[in-house]
Design a protein around this motif. Structure first.
Motif, PDB file in Angstrom:
ATOM      1  N   LEU A  87      35.840  51.966  46.895  1.00 17.23           N
ATOM      2  CA  LEU A  87      36.379  50.919  45.977  1.00 17.23           C
ATOM      3  C   LEU A  87      37.054  51.470  45.726  1.00 17.23           C
ATOM      4  O   LEU A  87      37.923  50.761  44.593  1.00 17.23           O
ATOM      5  CB  LEU A  87      35.515  49.468  45.263  1.00 17.23           C
ATOM      6  N   TRP A  91      44.410  37.351  38.693  1.00 16.23           N
ATOM      7  CA  TRP A  91      44.031  38.147  39.311  1.00 16.23           C
ATOM      8  C   TRP A  91      43.109  38.470  39.726  1.00 16.23           C
ATOM      9  O   TRP A  91      42.059  38.251  40.704  1.00 16.23           O
ATOM     10  CB  TRP A  91      44.786  39.824  38.854  1.00 16.23           C
ATOM     11  N   LEU A 147      42.497  49.345  44.547  1.00 19.85           N
ATOM     12  CA  LEU A 147      41.621  48.625  43.214  1.00 19.85           C
ATOM     13  C   LEU A 147      41.557  48.472  42.422  1.00 19.85           C
ATOM     14  O   LEU A 147      41.566  48.085  41.451  1.00 19.85           O
ATOM     15  CB  LEU A 147      40.116  47.758  43.313  1.00 19.85           C
ATOM     16  N   PHE A 200      31.704  42.480  53.748  1.00 14.65           N
ATOM     17  CA  PHE A 200      32.910  42.560  53.359  1.00 14.65           C
ATOM     18  C   PHE A 200      34.313  42.596  53.869  1.00 14.65           C
ATOM     19  O   PHE A 200      34.716  43.762  54.225  1.00 14.65           O
ATOM     20  CB  PHE A 200      33.143  43.364  51.908  1.00 14.65           C
ATOM     21  N   TYR A 201      35.071  41.348  54.186  1.00 13.05           N
ATOM     22  CA  TYR A 201      36.075  41.632  55.259  1.00 13.05           C
ATOM     23  C   TYR A 201      37.173  40.898  54.109  1.00 13.05           C
ATOM     24  O   TYR A 201      37.006  39.742  54.595  1.00 13.05           O
ATOM     25  CB  TYR A 201      36.024  40.724  56.247  1.00 13.05           C
ATOM     26  N   ALA A 202      38.095  41.181  53.450  1.00 13.40           N
ATOM     27  CA  ALA A 202      39.207  40.517  52.478  1.00 13.40           C
ATOM     28  C   ALA A 202      40.578  40.908  53.232  1.00 13.40           C
ATOM     29  O   ALA A 202      41.220  41.687  52.270  1.00 13.40           O
ATOM     30  CB  ALA A 202      38.547  40.282  50.989  1.00 13.40           C
ATOM     31  N   PRO A 203      41.142  40.102  53.876  1.00 17.37           N
ATOM     32  CA  PRO A 203      41.904  40.803  54.309  1.00 17.37           C
ATOM     33  C   PRO A 203      43.152  40.510  54.116  1.00 17.37           C
ATOM     34  O   PRO A 203      44.182  40.283  54.787  1.00 17.37           O
ATOM     35  CB  PRO A 203      41.811  41.151  56.208  1.00 17.37           C
ATOM     36  N   THR A 204      43.298  39.485  53.368  1.00 19.39           N
ATOM     37  CA  THR A 204      44.550  38.955  52.843  1.00 19.39           C
ATOM     38  C   THR A 204      45.404  40.151  51.528  1.00 19.39           C
ATOM     39  O   THR A 204      44.907  41.054  51.012  1.00 19.39           O
ATOM     40  CB  THR A 204      44.120  37.707  51.626  1.00 19.39           C
ATOM     41  N   ARG A 205      46.622  40.500  52.573  1.00 19.93           N
ATOM     42  CA  ARG A 205      47.866  40.926  51.827  1.00 19.93           C
ATOM     43  C   ARG A 205      47.919  40.430  50.451  1.00 19.93           C
ATOM     44  O   ARG A 205      48.738  39.290  50.518  1.00 19.93           O
ATOM     45  CB  ARG A 205      48.440  40.583  52.524  1.00 19.93           C
ATOM     46  N   MET A 206      47.601  41.097  49.617  1.00 29.12           N
ATOM     47  CA  MET A 206      48.249  40.125  47.469  1.00 29.12           C
ATOM     48  C   MET A 206      48.941  40.507  47.515  1.00 29.12           C
ATOM     49  O   MET A 206      49.753  41.990  47.212  1.00 29.12           O
ATOM     50  CB  MET A 206      46.911  40.680  46.979  1.00 29.12           C
ATOM     51  N   ILE A 207      50.212  39.933  47.074  1.00 29.36           N
ATOM     52  CA  ILE A 207      51.260  40.507  46.768  1.00 29.36           C
ATOM     53  C   ILE A 207      52.206  40.207  45.533  1.00 29.36           C
ATOM     54  O   ILE A 207      51.667  38.421  44.902  1.00 29.36           O
ATOM     55  CB  ILE A 207      52.772  39.611  47.560  1.00 29.36           C
ATOM     56  N   PHE A 208      51.450  40.506  44.146  1.00 31.79           N
ATOM     57  CA  PHE A 208      51.292  40.159  43.376  1.00 31.79           C
ATOM     58  C   PHE A 208      52.464  40.677  42.002  1.00 31.79           C
ATOM     59  O   PHE A 208      52.624  41.545  41.792  1.00 31.79           O
ATOM     60  CB  PHE A 208      50.083  40.713  42.384  1.00 31.79           C
ATOM     61  N   GLU A 257      51.162  44.908  45.432  1.00 34.32           N
ATOM     62  CA  GLU A 257      50.770  44.443  46.312  1.00 34.32           C
ATOM     63  C   GLU A 257      48.805  44.950  46.458  1.00 34.32           C
ATOM     64  O   GLU A 257      49.094  45.853  46.832  1.00 34.32           O
ATOM     65  CB  GLU A 257      52.008  45.214  47.552  1.00 34.32           C
ATOM     66  N   PHE A 258      48.410  44.263  47.139  1.00 33.94           N
ATOM     67  CA  PHE A 258      47.112  44.799  47.714  1.00 33.94           C
ATOM     68  C   PHE A 258      46.303  44.212  48.421  1.00 33.94           C
ATOM     69  O   PHE A 258      46.885  43.012  49.195  1.00 33.94           O
ATOM     70  CB  PHE A 258      45.929  44.063  46.368  1.00 33.94           C
ATOM     71  N   TYR A 259      46.465  45.026  50.040  1.00 35.47           N
ATOM     72  CA  TYR A 259      46.284  45.017  51.111  1.00 35.47           C
ATOM     73  C   TYR A 259      45.382  46.193  51.427  1.00 35.47           C
ATOM     74  O   TYR A 259      45.132  47.062  52.074  1.00 35.47           O
ATOM     75  CB  TYR A 259      47.667  44.963  51.517  1.00 35.47           C
ATOM     76  N   ALA A 260      43.901  45.500  51.582  1.00 37.63           N
ATOM     77  CA  ALA A 260      42.802  46.138  51.665  1.00 37.63           C
ATOM     78  C   ALA A 260      42.217  45.766  53.192  1.00 37.63           C
ATOM     79  O   ALA A 260      40.996  45.447  52.833  1.00 37.63           O
ATOM     80  CB  ALA A 260      42.150  46.597  51.325  1.00 37.63           C
ATOM     81  N   PRO A 261      42.637  45.506  54.118  1.00 45.11           N
ATOM     82  CA  PRO A 261      41.708  44.565  55.113  1.00 45.11           C
ATOM     83  C   PRO A 261      40.356  45.238  56.295  1.00 45.11           C
ATOM     84  O   PRO A 261      40.547  44.725  57.253  1.00 45.11           O
ATOM     85  CB  PRO A 261      42.934  44.570  56.360  1.00 45.11           C
ATOM     86  N   THR A 262      40.266  46.294  56.307  1.00 47.36           N
ATOM     87  CA  THR A 262      39.146  47.552  56.900  1.00 47.36           C
ATOM     88  C   THR A 262      38.065  46.256  56.447  1.00 47.36           C
ATOM     89  O   THR A 262      37.665  45.689  54.864  1.00 47.36           O
ATOM     90  CB  THR A 262      38.560  48.576  56.348  1.00 47.36           C
ATOM     91  N   ARG A 263      37.561  46.574  57.828  1.00 45.49           N
ATOM     92  CA  ARG A 263      35.917  44.807  57.572  1.00 45.49           C
ATOM     93  C   ARG A 263      34.594  46.161  57.126  1.00 45.49           C
ATOM     94  O   ARG A 263      34.500  46.940  58.307  1.00 45.49           O
ATOM     95  CB  ARG A 263      35.534  44.980  58.940  1.00 45.49           C
ATOM     96  N   MET A 264      34.150  45.857  55.942  1.00 44.60           N
ATOM     97  CA  MET A 264      32.977  46.752  55.858  1.00 44.60           C
ATOM     98  C   MET A 264      31.920  46.240  55.630  1.00 44.60           C
ATOM     99  O   MET A 264      31.402  45.299  55.397  1.00 44.60           O
ATOM    100  CB  MET A 264      33.331  47.230  54.426  1.00 44.60           C
TER     101      MET A 264
END
Lengths: 395, 395
Positions: free
Chosen positions: A252, B248, A257, B6-14, A5-12
């Motif tokens: 990063l 990915w 990642l 940079f804001y990519a808050p989607t939770r990726m379930i892979f 699972e990848f979930y890094a929702p912080t707004r940078m």
């Protein structure tokens, strides 16, 4: 490639002068009262703290302040923050500083969010935080990656226990990253940061997993650019591009990642935690730098191909197809030389560690025989001791 | 390095079998009724749709279904979805498919979230969505990156207008990415996807900006791994590692990671939009593949160093220091050869485009003289026409 699972929702929010927007940003989210949490006097002396408070004033955001966080942030400081937030009805924590301030802020946020649980229980894994105050950060040091990570490390002074735990509540809501705020970071701390950032990626890279083409290439690319930017920042502390690339790479390298599809355990971090636990004067980055070469040479025979890939792709070592081990070792040497070029220690003697301490360090690192460290080579007490000894023997 | 957010808050379930968790995941979020949105018959035939509905049933999640989304998803289909959601009190949209289904879902979500505004106005930039239903995805095609991006492209059949807009409301809440679900993607569509993923990164890479060490290295690493995985997937459609790395990379190539600190305009995408606008039979990836080599050779003299860097770092071309242009062109040739090796078209003749159409295409691409295309070389109508003509001339 393992499931992940990848979930890094912080707004940078990244770049020049971005910290001036902090009032506006907090207002957007609708928070009315914040705790401004910071470290020593540098935030005051540099004028950054005043600038931040002015930005809050301008938008009519109320605040209380709590300074004094030091390296290896303490539980007692966090407890103080928790009480203050409760008393003052604070709605979010704004961390102004580096990893220590951010981690202290995360701990405060967990404590306020779960008023019925003693916050230390999260670190001893006796409880799990259900929610937390939101945390925002204004980053002043490129190193820990805490500004985008789910980790948090706190030291309980009673017993000198340094413990960390990962939680989704630890992902900051936003992080404001202005590379200019790191111009004043000392040469030594810049070196420590460069090592720490590299190590966050390398510990994952030298974890377990196969077929992670994308993750490998991203890790290698991050390392190459940190090496390039780290060299420049070491010589030219006010070089914007160097500071900016270090800062972005720092976020990063620890936001997950660099291990997507891989499993990892951070063996060198475990070895280092014991070291700086026993010798609090040892900076985390310096401890990592002093241990990594010996760790790498010890583990390398178990993963020659991986170390050769690292040598070829990160350090442009030419592959010796007749003798891959030679290639692998050349990559380790190049890393050690790079650390040394930043005036980072590459052995424990430079850190004035006593040879008599090694057995105790190894013992502690296995939790007194209760664990081994998984990885490319599983490390038991004898292995750990051999690595500590090798790290003493050189230099 | 430009300032950026940079804001990519989607939770990726892979990973393998992850789609079986969909019911549990939606339940975690607390949604009680969803719209399951999908494409043609493949989701039905493959059994995927049944599997998904079963997973929802098991967790007691109510649903309505809406299938039939086609390539270049239409406004009328989205309007149908909006009405259905309103009528049925749907709380989230679950997209089961590729970029077209996901974009259609995003449009539905915007429409339901802003019931007082005609949804098309968002695409014509007359209005901005304030909120939207959450969107979750189960991805079945590695290409568009829509599963993690903020973009959405819809075609209004009245007037044949294909328009897109970016919005924070478009970031999916979660995306479930099981590479095994792409095993059945045809050789042609796999090639189109590989080209599309590369182009999402390359358009940013050949944008504007300096000193973006980290972003460059990540982009180059992504490209190298897509080239490697794309080759394998082309030959071995059921190779898990190849499919996984493509998937990915597809998400990362369009989630903003590959342009952090850079500005870009996607010139080739603009040229291609007109092409597939006039010839709807032309697949997006095939159009990009047919245009890129001619675009690159036209723009290259304005950015020789950038194209040489691309050649050296992505294609392992040896740098010709006496003649960097030679190096740059070798990188373009290598890209063209790679596309051709996937049986992708590398000129417009292969796509049976009429030479008589080129002037109209160029005219439309400038919005009838109202714009030029910014980039490494600013493209006006004559430039665009020259590129279209070059793309006809070859092959």
């Amino acid at each position: 490639m393992d499931n992940f699972e990848f979930y890094a929702p912080t707004r940078m929010i990244f770049g020049k002068d971005t910290h001036l927007q902090v009032g506006k940003i907090i207002k957007e989210y609708g928070f009315k009262k914040v705790l401004v949490h910071f470290g020593g006097n540098s935030a005051k002396k540099s004028g950054l703290l005043d600038t931040v408070l002015q930005a809050l004033d301008q938008e009519g955001i109320a605040y209380v302040t709590l300074g004094g966080v030091q390296a290896n942030p303490t539980l007692s400081m966090a407890r103080q923050g928790i009480e203050l937030c409760k008393k003052e009805g604070v709605e979010m924590v704004l961390a102004v500083g580096g990893g220590s301030v951010i981690d202290s802020s995360k701990c405060i946020a967990d404590g306020v969010g779960n008023p019925d649980v003693d916050v230390w229980k999260f670190f001893t894994k006796e409880a799990v935080p259900k929610k937390a105050l939101p945390v925002g950060t204004i980053l002043t040091l490129s190193a820990s990656g805490s500004e985008m990570s789910n980790s948090c490390v706190i030291t309980n002074e009673e017993g000198g226990l340094k413990r960390g735990f990962n939680s989704v509540t630890h992902r900051p809501l936003f992080s404001i990253c202005n590379p200019e705020l790191t111009y004043t970071v000392s040469k030594f701390q810049t070196g420590c940061g460069t090592v720490d950032i590299m190590m966050h990626t390398m510990e994952r890279y030298f974890g377990l997993g196969e077929g992670t083409l994308v993750t490998d290439r991203i890790a290698e690319g991050l390392l190459k650019s940190v090496i390039e930017a780290g060299k420049i920042a070491d010589q030219e502390p006010c070089n914007y591009e160097a500071r900016a690339n270090l800062m972005w790479a720092g976020s990063l390298s620890h936001n997950d990642l660099t291990h997507a599809g891989r499993s990892f355990f951070m063996q060198v971090h475990q070895l280092e935690h014991e070291l700086s636990g026993m010798y609090p004067r040892i900076a985390h980055g310096a401890g990592l730098s002093a241990l990594w070469p010996s760790w790498a040479r010890y583990v390398c025979p178990s993963a020659v191909e991986r170390f050769a890939q690292f040598a070829v792709r990160v350090w442009n070592v030419e592959m010796d197809f007749e003798n891959p081990m030679k290639t692998a070792l050349a990559g380790i040497q190049a890393t050690e030389d790079f650390f040394a070029s930043l005036d980072m220690p590459v052995n424990l003697r430079q850190l004035e560690v006593s040879p008599d301490a090694l057995d105790e360090l190894a013992e502690k690192c296995t939790f007194f025989g209760k664990r081994t460290l998984p990885g490319l080579k599983v490390l038991g007490k004898e292995d750990i001791l051999a690595i500590y000894r090798a790290a003493m023997g050189k230099g």
